[in-house]
Design an enzyme around this catalytic site. Structure first.
Site, PDB file in Angstrom:
ATOM      1  N   TRP A 328       0.839  -1.213   0.000  1.00 46.83           N
ATOM      2  CA  TRP A 328       0.000   0.000   0.000  1.00 46.83           C
ATOM      3  C   TRP A 328       0.869   1.256   0.000  1.00 46.83           C
ATOM      4  O   TRP A 328       0.411   2.340  -0.333  1.00 46.83           O
ATOM      5  CB  TRP A 328      -0.950   0.006   1.204  1.00 46.83           C
ATOM      6  N   ASP A 329       2.150   1.100   0.348  1.00 45.40           N
ATOM      7  CA  ASP A 329       3.103   2.211   0.335  1.00 45.40           C
ATOM      8  C   ASP A 329       2.995   2.979  -0.985  1.00 45.40           C
ATOM      9  O   ASP A 329       3.096   4.203  -1.034  1.00 45.40           O
ATOM     10  CB  ASP A 329       4.550   1.697   0.417  1.00 45.40           C
ATOM     11  N   GLU A 469       0.257  -2.638  12.820  1.00 49.65           N
ATOM     12  CA  GLU A 469       0.355  -4.101  12.710  1.00 49.65           C
ATOM     13  C   GLU A 469       0.646  -4.810  14.033  1.00 49.65           C
ATOM     14  O   GLU A 469       0.838  -6.024  14.029  1.00 49.65           O
ATOM     15  CB  GLU A 469       1.403  -4.442  11.652  1.00 49.65           C
ATOM     16  N   LYS A 578       2.029   0.785  16.031  1.00 54.10           N
ATOM     17  CA  LYS A 578       3.272   0.834  15.252  1.00 54.10           C
ATOM     18  C   LYS A 578       3.375   2.106  14.413  1.00 54.10           C
ATOM     19  O   LYS A 578       4.448   2.639  14.186  1.00 54.10           O
ATOM     20  CB  LYS A 578       3.309  -0.399  14.342  1.00 54.10           C
ATOM     21  N   GLN A 579       2.232   2.539  13.908  1.00 53.61           N
ATOM     22  CA  GLN A 579       2.270   3.678  12.984  1.00 53.61           C
ATOM     23  C   GLN A 579       0.900   4.353  12.928  1.00 53.61           C
ATOM     24  O   GLN A 579      -0.076   3.824  13.449  1.00 53.61           O
ATOM     25  CB  GLN A 579       2.649   3.210  11.598  1.00 53.61           C
TER      26      GLN A 579
END
Ligand code: BGC
Length: 747
Positions: A328-329, A469, A578-579
């Site tokens: 998806w980056d 994640e 995580k993000q």
């Protein structure tokens, strides 16, 4: 613009990092920056060339090393580590796309030799690499040069000690002025034709050596003391699947040699000059930011494939990180830059997804769903390429189980989101009617089959992994449900549009067999899509998140290493993430939230985010700008702009962090300049960092090229020629921009 990046430290460890940040590429070929005189495991990357790999399904092939060069002077091999190194200097010039090297050695026998080289991976001729170099010694003697095509290359596997060989030489051949290797991948799917020739204007003895390691030409020259000798090494790497591959490769080698270095170099410079006319970002008052940002763009541009056989990968043509897979980056972080600046290139990457729509449909079917489900990790064939498990030790006894391939479903909605973004920016009717619509319909179909109905909650999505994640098998991930809802609503909106437009649009509706009834169902599901409730305005990231153990971190730190071991071990049982996750949803679908809600969510999640993923800080930086957290926005922006130059995550050797590079540009565009593309125009609400006196850049909007300059006092927008008037909303003022017009709006 003059941007040179110099590096003067030599050690095997720094070489690995330089390998990535000094990579040169043209989207088709990638050559890492390790010095040509030393051996390395890194060969050449050729975009789209994959082979079957244990655990990783298919991985990008470490193709033969072509840039290497062996040198001996009076019998002494000129390696950097075995003699006294007097000078080591490398310089990457991103304006010209060149890598220069200067080496001086005092050999064990006491000779002082100097070596200077200039490397290009040709911008206009995608198969061509050229290395020009000079040699000088303070004594006369015999110089021996070895120009190899090294086919003895392999990919490091789950441990660097384990190497997987992905290609072999089918043919090694040579003639008076060339060496050639015909190389095939082990699975037989791809063939490469590689030809090379080393040229010198001095009298030289030439011989050719063939071995299991490949083929090399060896030139021996008697050199005089203190005289400079010049050489040019030409390389052609062709992956055209054609029966005359060898003839074509050798023909191209002949042509480039005929042209000669100077003409090739002039063409190459022209290529980069054209690129920078569009891509360059000028920042007055902050040279460091300007350098870091343009450096990121350079690597992003170099990585974009030239055809739709593959898309932009997570770590580019720079390394083996993530096995050359597409995530998806690409759509969420990297493509917006291309959509705005090089829309034709962005289109090719969306065509890669379209080309793999059948595989995505099979993927959905295999998992018991309808429509198209794009794989979390994708390689050359569009099937799921995420490794379900990766061993930790040599024997493979200890393994990590990876669930993202099975559960990180949001990628399907992310792709639909970007198809819509592309259309909003470009108005590309042809693409949308023929390909984009079908992606949107088939992905909406997927979500309609993916949801379940819950009497109390409405439509729910169970057992997923969101962008964060750390938490697996969760129900109702805020990000996933919201993006799925958006995907369904895109299906509804584009269906209506297609009926109104008729023609090709309507033909696609018929071909894909979308019915009124189906679309009504999409709308019903979207309307009743369950979103985790808010507590004090904060959205719960997924069902049950708020019940987890709370733990907060310093928002200025990065990664998990700073956490106590007991927390690290049970991270999934804590509220650490995580993000950017809820915040990533708010950055993508900004219109759906008021600023107070965004602030509450930001304040809550920022101290619970480890930023262990390099995708995190760009999203937070953008939103921080909107909220007036200027210092934090700037801090994240600078960290991202220097992520690989400073090896911030300690894994730069695996390749360039391309999502972050795209994120840096988005931080400028959507964050600092506050630009949003709306249904009927562009809205601009700048929040420039306090240091910045002005920022200037260009982008393409619905066929027009716009140049924008933002200062703390005004916004200036200039348009090239065109037909229509563009509606702009600048800091709340509505203005119209006519073709060839320049408008100045005070802030
Ligand atoms: C991140 C993902 C990302 C992947 C590839 C992971 O560490 O969590 O969001 O897609 O890396 O960059």
């Amino acid at each position: 613009m003059k941007f040179n990046f110099q590096f003067k430290e030599y050690s095997p460890k720094t070489e690995e990092v330089y390998g990535t940040i000094l990579t040169l590429g043209n989207g088709h070929i990638g050559i890492r920056g390790e010095i040509e005189l030393e051996p390395t495991v890194y060969g050449t990357t050729v975009a789209g060339i994959y082979d079957y790999a244990p655990y990783f399904y298919r991985e990008i092939v470490n193709a033969p090393r072509v840039i290497g060069l062996g040198m001996m002077f009076n019998g002494e091999p000129l390696n950097l580590s075995t003699h006294k190194l007097l000078k080591y200097e490398r310089e990457l010039d991103i304006e010209d796309g060149t890598l220069k090297t200067w080496i001086e050695l005092e050999t064990n026998k006491g000779a002082r030799v100097s070596y200077e080289s200039l490397r290009i991976v040709h911008g206009k001729r995608k198969n061509v690499v050229v290395l020009k170099f000079k040699f000088k010694a303070d004594k006369k003697g015999l110089l021996t040069l070895i120009n190899p095509i090294d086919v003895d290359v392999a990919n490091p596997s789950y441990r660097p000690e384990i190497l997987v060989k992905h290609c072999y030489a089918e043919e090694l051949d040579f003639g008076e002025d060339f060496i050639y290797a015909g190389v095939k991948t082990i699975d037989g799917k791809y063939t490469l034709g590689i030809a090379s020739s080393l040229i010198t204007d001095k009298e030289a003895n030439r011989s050719v050596v063939k071995s299991v390691k490949g083929i090399a030409e060896v030139l021996s020259i008697e050199v005089e003391a203190d005289r400079v000798y010049e050489f040019v090494k030409y390389i052609v790497i062709s992956s055209e699947r054609d029966s005359a591959l060898k003839d074509e490769t050798l023909k191209e080698l002949g042509e480039v040699k005929e042209l000669g270095f100077e003409k090739l170099f002039a063409e190459h410079r022209e290529y980069w000059s054209e690129i920078w006319k569009k891509a360059k970002v000028e920042i007055e008052g902050d040279e460091e930011a300007e350098k870091g940002l343009n450096f990121s763009l350079f690597h992003l541009i170099q990585s974009l494939p030239r055809d739709n056989n593959i898309s932009l990968t997570a770590r580019g043509i720079h390394g083996f990180g993530y096995r050359g897979h597409v995530f998806w980056d690409t759509e969420i972080y990297a493509l917006p830059f291309f959509i705005a600046v090089f829309p034709e290139d962005a289109k090719r990457m969306l065509m890669y997804r379209y080309r793999n729509l059948e595989a995505a449909k099979e993927n959905a079917k295999l998992n018991g769903y309808k429509g198209a489900q794009f794989p979390w990790e994708s390689a050359d064939d569009g099937y799921e390429a995420t490794p379900p498990l990766v061993p930790l030790d040599m024997a493979g006894r200890e393994v990590v189980r990876i669930y993202t391939g099975e559960e990180e479903h949001h990628i399907t909605a992310d792709i639909a989101y970007t198809v819509d973004l592309y259309y909003k920016f470009t108005n590309d009717e042809d693409f949308m009617a023929k390909y984009g619509l079908e992606i949107i319909f088939e992905t909406a179909r997927f979500w309609a089959s993916r949801v379940e109905f819950d009497e109390k909650k409405g439509y729910v999505i169970k057992k997923v992994i969101g962008p964060d994640e750390y938490h697996e098998h969760v129900d109702n991930s805020f990000f996933t449900n919201l993006m799925a809802k958006h995907n369904l609503l895109l299906g509804v909106a584009y269906y209506k549009k297609a009926l109104n437009k008729g023609g090709y649009w309507k033909k696609t509706v018929d071909r894909v067999k979308v019915t009124e009834e189906e679309v009504l169902k999409w709308r019903e599901i979207a309307e009743k899509m369950y979103l985790p409730p808010q507590v004090d305005g904060v959205f719960e990231e997924f069902d049950g998140y708020f019940a987890l153990q709370d733990y907060t971190v310093d928002p200025h730190g990065i990664g998990e290493a700073r956490l106590p071991e007991e927390i690290r071990k049970k991270i999934g049982k804590t509220r650490l993430i995580k993000q950017a996750d809820v915040i990533a949803a708010q950055y993508l679908l900004k219109d759906q939230f008021d600023i107070d809600t965004i602030k509450r969510n930001f304040d809550y999640y920022i101290v619970r985010t480890t930023h262990a993923s390099s995708l995190s800080m760009p999203a937070y930086s953008i939103v921080a700008s909107w909220l007036g957290y200027g210092d934090l926005a700037y801090e994240y922006f600078m960290k991202c702009a220097y992520i690989d130059l400073k090896n911030l995550y300690g894994n730069t050797h695996d390749g360039f962090h391309l999502a972050t590079a795209g994120g840096v540009w988005q931080t400028l565009f959507r964050g600092f300049c506050g630009i949003d593309i709306t249904e009927d125009g562009i809205s601009i609400n700048p929040h420039l960092p306090s240091k910045w006196k002005a920022v200037k850049f260009g982008f393409s909007f619905r066929g027009r090229w716009l140049e924008i300059r933002v200062t703390p006092k005004e916004v200036i927008v200039k348009s090239d020629e065109g037909k229509e008037v563009i509606k702009l909303s600048i800091a709340g003022k509505e203005v119209s921009l006519r073709p060839n017009e320049k408008i100045v709006v005070p802030l």
